[in-house]
Every structure is written in structure tokens, then in C-alpha cells.
Design a protein around this motif. Sequence first.
Motif, PDB file in Angstrom:
ATOM      1  N   GLU A  69      64.217  -3.933 -24.653  1.00  0.00           N
ATOM      2  CA  GLU A  69      64.374  -2.872 -25.645  1.00  0.00           C
ATOM      3  C   GLU A  69      63.045  -2.171 -25.879  1.00  0.00           C
ATOM      4  N   LEU A  71      61.204   0.920 -28.445  1.00  0.00           N
ATOM      5  CA  LEU A  71      61.352   1.703 -29.670  1.00  0.00           C
ATOM      6  C   LEU A  71      60.521   2.968 -29.570  1.00  0.00           C
ATOM      7  N   LEU A  72      61.093   4.065 -30.039  1.00  0.00           N
ATOM      8  CA  LEU A  72      60.369   5.329 -30.109  1.00  0.00           C
ATOM      9  C   LEU A  72      59.997   5.552 -31.561  1.00  0.00           C
ATOM     10  N   LYS A  73      58.693   5.601 -31.824  1.00  0.00           N
ATOM     11  CA  LYS A  73      58.177   5.704 -33.185  1.00  0.00           C
ATOM     12  C   LYS A  73      57.453   7.037 -33.354  1.00  0.00           C
ATOM     13  N   HIS A 102      68.371   6.876 -34.685  1.00  0.00           N
ATOM     14  CA  HIS A 102      68.329   6.562 -36.113  1.00  0.00           C
ATOM     15  C   HIS A 102      68.336   7.838 -36.945  1.00  0.00           C
ATOM     16  N   GLN A 113      58.124   6.243 -38.705  1.00  0.00           N
ATOM     17  CA  GLN A 113      59.539   5.858 -38.674  1.00  0.00           C
ATOM     18  C   GLN A 113      60.015   5.699 -37.237  1.00  0.00           C
ATOM     19  N   ASN A 114      60.948   4.766 -37.031  1.00  0.00           N
ATOM     20  CA  ASN A 114      61.563   4.587 -35.718  1.00  0.00           C
ATOM     21  C   ASN A 114      62.592   5.697 -35.507  1.00  0.00           C
ATOM     22  N   CYS A 116      64.360   6.194 -32.390  1.00  0.00           N
ATOM     23  CA  CYS A 116      65.483   5.630 -31.649  1.00  0.00           C
ATOM     24  C   CYS A 116      65.045   4.335 -30.986  1.00  0.00           C
ATOM     25  N   SER A 117      66.045   3.587 -30.527  1.00  0.00           N
ATOM     26  CA  SER A 117      65.778   2.402 -29.722  1.00  0.00           C
ATOM     27  C   SER A 117      66.524   2.564 -28.405  1.00  0.00           C
TER      28      SER A 117
END
Length: 146
Positions: A69, A71-73, A102, A113-114, A116-117
Amino acid sequence: MKDLLPWLANTLSPLQRDHKHSGILLKTARWNRKKYMTTIELIKAALKEDMPSGDVTTESLAMKPKFGEALLKAKEDLVLSGANAFEETVLFLDPQARVKWHFNEGDFIYKGQNICSIEGDLIQILKAERVALNFLGRLSGIASLA
């Protein structure tokens, strides 16, 4: 969006400039002809430009597919735009990947903030990362300034 098309057509490389993008006319400055480029054709052209001989780094490591996985932050406050192009770029290289957003297109996102994953083959996600982030960064930058 239509107001951005002349600017977009002039910022694309000559290879990308003479094609179709989501059924919207792009008028090229170079030949003054109208052509179209679909989102997938734009993604293919961008990946070819980014990795003309394949991804030398990941291929030299000869790694086997590895599921995981990512994460896009958000690195700064932004208005989300280009999520479709980002997701299609990831799915082009890993059709089995799952992208969970998200936020929705047009939402304001705060730094940290995240966004998307992504679950899938991490090697393919890594190959798609640069091009996918270019789409998202460019389009979110425009949306954030608008």
C-alpha cells in the motif's frame, strides 16, 4: 476547463500536442491543425516520454512483484484536480491496483492530509508515480490558483 486548453496545448511536448484529450479540441500552435488525444493516449505518451527505454532503476533491481500500500499525502494546501488522470495512470501499469480517494475532485485539502491510498504491485506503482503526480500536481496547481 475550456479556458485552460490553449495554455495546456502550448505546454505539452510536440509529441503530445497533436492528439486527442478527452474528446476536447486542442488547437496546436505548431501546425495550426485540430487533433484529439484521449486520456489514455496522453498517459501512454507521458509514460513513453518519462521511460523511453523502460524504467531502468526498477528493472535493474530485477525485483519480483510485491503487493503493498502507498499513501498520497498533501505537501501543501490545495484544491484536488486531476484525480482521474492520476488513477488511470496507476491502473494503466497495474490494472489490479485499487485507488481509494479520501476526497472528491474540487475539494480543498490541507497540508499533511492523506489524499488517497493505493493498493497493488509496488513496483508498478513506483513506475507510475512520477507521471501520475505530474498530472495531479499540474491540474491541482491550476485549480488551486483559480
